[in-house]
Motif scaffolding. Sequence first.
Motif, PDB file in Angstrom:
ATOM      1  N   ALA A   1       0.784  -1.326   0.128  1.00  0.00           N
ATOM      2  CA  ALA A   1       0.027   0.112   0.008  1.00  0.00           C
ATOM      3  C   ALA A   1       1.060   1.413  -0.028  1.00  0.00           C
ATOM      4  O   ALA A   1       0.565   2.284  -0.602  1.00  0.00           O
ATOM      5  CB  ALA A   1      -0.758   0.023   1.156  1.00  0.00           C
ATOM      6  N   ASP A   2       2.090   1.438   0.841  1.00  0.00           N
ATOM      7  CA  ASP A   2       2.854   2.509   0.828  1.00  0.00           C
ATOM      8  C   ASP A   2       3.531   2.582  -0.470  1.00  0.00           C
ATOM      9  O   ASP A   2       3.620   3.803  -1.028  1.00  0.00           O
ATOM     10  CB  ASP A   2       3.707   2.161   1.979  1.00  0.00           C
ATOM     11  N   SER A   3       3.808   1.521  -1.140  1.00  0.00           N
ATOM     12  CA  SER A   3       4.594   1.791  -2.606  1.00  0.00           C
ATOM     13  C   SER A   3       3.644   2.462  -3.624  1.00  0.00           C
ATOM     14  O   SER A   3       3.781   3.355  -4.066  1.00  0.00           O
ATOM     15  CB  SER A   3       5.028   0.616  -3.007  1.00  0.00           C
ATOM     16  N   TRP A   4       2.177   1.704  -3.481  1.00  0.00           N
ATOM     17  CA  TRP A   4       1.290   2.177  -4.399  1.00  0.00           C
ATOM     18  C   TRP A   4       0.798   3.851  -4.266  1.00  0.00           C
ATOM     19  O   TRP A   4       0.759   4.471  -5.025  1.00  0.00           O
ATOM     20  CB  TRP A   4       0.052   1.381  -4.224  1.00  0.00           C
ATOM     21  N   ILE A   5       0.991   4.292  -2.758  1.00  0.00           N
ATOM     22  CA  ILE A   5       0.457   5.635  -2.813  1.00  0.00           C
ATOM     23  C   ILE A   5       1.664   6.501  -2.936  1.00  0.00           C
ATOM     24  O   ILE A   5       1.536   7.736  -3.394  1.00  0.00           O
ATOM     25  CB  ILE A   5       0.047   5.711  -1.105  1.00  0.00           C
ATOM     26  N   GLU A   6       2.842   5.810  -2.635  1.00  0.00           N
ATOM     27  CA  GLU A   6       3.972   6.883  -2.894  1.00  0.00           C
ATOM     28  C   GLU A   6       4.281   6.974  -4.548  1.00  0.00           C
ATOM     29  O   GLU A   6       4.482   8.226  -5.038  1.00  0.00           O
ATOM     30  CB  GLU A   6       5.329   6.081  -2.496  1.00  0.00           C
ATOM     31  N   GLN A   7       3.882   6.098  -5.220  1.00  0.00           N
ATOM     32  CA  GLN A   7       3.664   6.219  -6.885  1.00  0.00           C
ATOM     33  C   GLN A   7       2.441   7.085  -7.352  1.00  0.00           C
ATOM     34  O   GLN A   7       2.683   7.779  -8.267  1.00  0.00           O
ATOM     35  CB  GLN A   7       3.920   4.986  -7.357  1.00  0.00           C
ATOM     36  N   HIS A   8       1.421   6.849  -6.733  1.00  0.00           N
ATOM     37  CA  HIS A   8       0.180   7.360  -7.357  1.00  0.00           C
ATOM     38  C   HIS A   8      -0.370   8.626  -6.458  1.00  0.00           C
ATOM     39  O   HIS A   8      -1.299   9.293  -6.761  1.00  0.00           O
ATOM     40  CB  HIS A   8      -0.829   6.553  -7.328  1.00  0.00           C
ATOM     41  N   GLY A   9      -0.240   8.652  -5.394  1.00  0.00           N
ATOM     42  CA  GLY A   9      -0.475   9.771  -4.599  1.00  0.00           C
ATOM     43  C   GLY A   9      -1.762   8.987  -3.584  1.00  0.00           C
ATOM     44  O   GLY A   9      -2.157   8.146  -4.047  1.00  0.00           O
ATOM     45  N   MET A  10      -2.266  10.093  -2.456  1.00  0.00           N
ATOM     46  CA  MET A  10      -3.276   9.661  -1.941  1.00  0.00           C
ATOM     47  C   MET A  10      -4.643   9.737  -2.830  1.00  0.00           C
ATOM     48  O   MET A  10      -5.023  10.760  -3.159  1.00  0.00           O
ATOM     49  CB  MET A  10      -3.512  10.469  -0.526  1.00  0.00           C
ATOM     50  N   PRO A  11      -5.485   8.699  -2.665  1.00  0.00           N
ATOM     51  CA  PRO A  11      -6.711   8.657  -3.396  1.00  0.00           C
ATOM     52  C   PRO A  11      -7.889   9.358  -2.647  1.00  0.00           C
ATOM     53  O   PRO A  11      -8.548   8.562  -1.819  1.00  0.00           O
ATOM     54  CB  PRO A  11      -6.917   7.061  -3.800  1.00  0.00           C
ATOM     55  N   VAL A  12      -8.067  10.496  -2.781  1.00  0.00           N
ATOM     56  CA  VAL A  12      -8.672  11.165  -1.846  1.00  0.00           C
ATOM     57  C   VAL A  12     -10.183  11.161  -2.487  1.00  0.00           C
ATOM     58  O   VAL A  12     -10.522  11.371  -3.625  1.00  0.00           O
ATOM     59  CB  VAL A  12      -8.591  12.810  -1.768  1.00  0.00           C
ATOM     60  N   LYS A  13     -11.133  10.893  -1.273  1.00  0.00           N
ATOM     61  CA  LYS A  13     -12.722  10.721  -1.973  1.00  0.00           C
ATOM     62  C   LYS A  13     -13.306  12.291  -2.345  1.00  0.00           C
ATOM     63  O   LYS A  13     -12.808  13.202  -1.824  1.00  0.00           O
ATOM     64  CB  LYS A  13     -13.376   9.985  -0.778  1.00  0.00           C
ATOM     65  N   PRO A  14     -14.054  12.267  -3.339  1.00  0.00           N
ATOM     66  CA  PRO A  14     -14.551  13.624  -3.800  1.00  0.00           C
ATOM     67  C   PRO A  14     -15.449  14.122  -2.504  1.00  0.00           C
ATOM     68  O   PRO A  14     -16.056  13.306  -1.732  1.00  0.00           O
ATOM     69  CB  PRO A  14     -15.665  13.088  -5.227  1.00  0.00           C
TER      70      PRO A  14
ATOM     71  N   ARG B   1      -0.363  13.370   3.936  1.00  0.00           N
ATOM     72  CA  ARG B   1       0.285  13.126   2.267  1.00  0.00           C
ATOM     73  C   ARG B   1      -0.998  14.071   1.721  1.00  0.00           C
ATOM     74  O   ARG B   1      -0.899  14.554   0.844  1.00  0.00           O
ATOM     75  CB  ARG B   1       0.151  11.735   1.954  1.00  0.00           C
ATOM     76  N   ALA B   2      -2.239  13.792   2.196  1.00  0.00           N
ATOM     77  CA  ALA B   2      -3.384  14.132   1.541  1.00  0.00           C
ATOM     78  C   ALA B   2      -3.671  15.960   2.065  1.00  0.00           C
ATOM     79  O   ALA B   2      -4.497  16.418   1.266  1.00  0.00           O
ATOM     80  CB  ALA B   2      -4.801  13.448   2.308  1.00  0.00           C
ATOM     81  N   GLY B   3      -2.813  16.227   3.223  1.00  0.00           N
ATOM     82  CA  GLY B   3      -2.687  17.732   3.274  1.00  0.00           C
ATOM     83  C   GLY B   3      -4.186  18.089   4.289  1.00  0.00           C
ATOM     84  O   GLY B   3      -4.630  19.321   3.941  1.00  0.00           O
ATOM     85  N   VAL B   4      -4.736  17.167   4.790  1.00  0.00           N
ATOM     86  CA  VAL B   4      -6.055  17.561   5.603  1.00  0.00           C
ATOM     87  C   VAL B   4      -5.901  17.311   7.107  1.00  0.00           C
ATOM     88  O   VAL B   4      -6.320  17.646   8.041  1.00  0.00           O
ATOM     89  CB  VAL B   4      -7.200  16.594   5.288  1.00  0.00           C
TER      90      VAL B   4
END
Length: 216
Positions: free
Chosen positions: A76-89, A122-125
């Motif tokens: 999961a950490d590798s995926w997020i590092e590559q793609h960023g946090m998948p923030v919900k609309p 990472r999401a800035g929230v």
Amino acid sequence: MVKGVLFDMDGLMFDTERLSLEAWRFAGRQLGFAPRDEFLLALRGSMGDEARAKLQREFGPGFDYDRTRQVRLAYADSWIEQHGMPVKPGLLPLLKELKARGIPAALATSTTRPTAWGYLTRAGVKDYFAASVCGGEVERPKPNPDVFLKAAGLLGLDPGTCMVLEDSPNGIAAAHAAGCIPVMVPDLTQPDPALRALCARVVPSLDQVIPLLELL
């Protein structure tokens, strides 16, 4: 009127439940077990010894919980590092609206604090949350009410004045048991009639939560 909002995290703020399923599948391929999606969905909200016991019942007493957790988190950490946090609309507009209205927000998640705090950062929230309760910081996990009772207490609010935003059955059951105002924003699981009966409202996305602040 809603005086505080308690947020679940995975599947509610971030589209990480799908990522979690893929991390489980990856760990299964690496370590030689085959997780069923139905079992993994039911496992959401479990933690620590309870999760370990459920997994050992499913896969046998020799199941290596700690190693599996390491592999899953690394994926999961590798995926997020590559793609960023998948923030919900709708997450950021909702948090900004709560701040503008002076309604405090608290995090109430089964995810451990280092992981949860990393996601929020990472999401800035992170700075939108006045309090937080994470995995391992209450005696009993969801569907028990402990996490929401503690989160409401940290905000100095009666649970009955706190809206809980959740995507999972275990989370809604916990919110209902705590005497909070359960609002479900479904992710991987749609509510059946019994689950819907525990909810004050069911809305399709976080975009739809703001109007409820004055209705509930």
